[in-house]
Design a protein around this motif. Structure first.
Motif: not given
Length: 219
Positions: A99, A101-107
């Protein structure tokens, strides 16, 4: 501790399995036994897999090649269009997610490893990271020993890198008793007499190393 024991100048037309074979020949030629081969995903080819299958190995695999985007631990067969079905290679494939964090989103990003080790998945992944991480770090540290050169000669620039590898390997032996700056000073003191005539020193060094590497390339 990471010691650099072999190198291969990569020239146009050289395949990845040729590079691996040449490196292994150098290692075995020193009388050393290969306990484990770890390679990054850039070496993931059918030819390389066939060669390293004689050793214990863990190699990175591009997830896009296997197209498995979930946790996985099982047998996998390559599907290279360059080879017939009976020429493909079977191996144990491990896929795991991480996991980020990319562009304030977890992916979740997935990574894959090919291996022939009969160990729990977690131990194989841990072993790969334990071996590969110091290697990547050592390559960055080698740059600290690279002298500046404006030479456009490929062989001479290759030589400079070889010297940096040698100095770094020596440093890894002594780093517990001295800092990197102290080691650099030691090198300067060792070559002090030769450096008194810098022009002749560099010329002789370049000539000797070019001849040495030239002979190596003709092996």
């Amino acid at each position: 501790m990471v010691l650099l024991l072999a190198f291969v100048p990569q020239v146009n037309g050289m395949s990845k399995d040729e590079i691996v074979k040449l490196l292994m020949e150098q290692i075995v030629g020193m009388g050393l036994k290969v306990g484990l081969v770890t390679l990054d995903a850039g070496f993931y080819t059918v030819e390389v897999l066939k060669f390293i299958s004689q050793f214990k190995f863990v190699i990175g695999v591009p997830v896009g090649d296997v197209k498995i985007y979930e946790e996985f631990d099982g047998e996998y067969t390559t599907n290279s269009k360059r080879y017939k079905k009976e020429e493909q290679v079977k191996f144990r494939l491990l896929v795991y997610g991480k996991e980020i964090v990319k562009k304030r989103k977890k992916t979740v990003v997935y990574f894959a490893r090919a291996t022939n080790l009969d160990l729990p998945k977690r131990e194989v992944l841990k072993l790969y990271n334990k071996v590969r991480s110091p290697i990547e770090t050592s390559y960055r540290n080698i740059k600290a020993f690279l002298p500046f050169t404006s030479s456009t000669k490929f062989i001479f620039r290759e030589l400079i890198f070889v010297l940096a590898m040698i100095f770094y390997s020596l440093y890894t032996v002594f780093k517990n008793v001295m800092t990197r700056e102290e080691f650099r000073l030691l090198l300067i003191l060792c070559f002090l007499d030769d450096l008194s005539d810098l022009k002749d020193f560099i010329f002789n060094l370049e000539e000797t190393l070019i001849n040495t590497i030239d002979l190596f390339l003709w092996r």
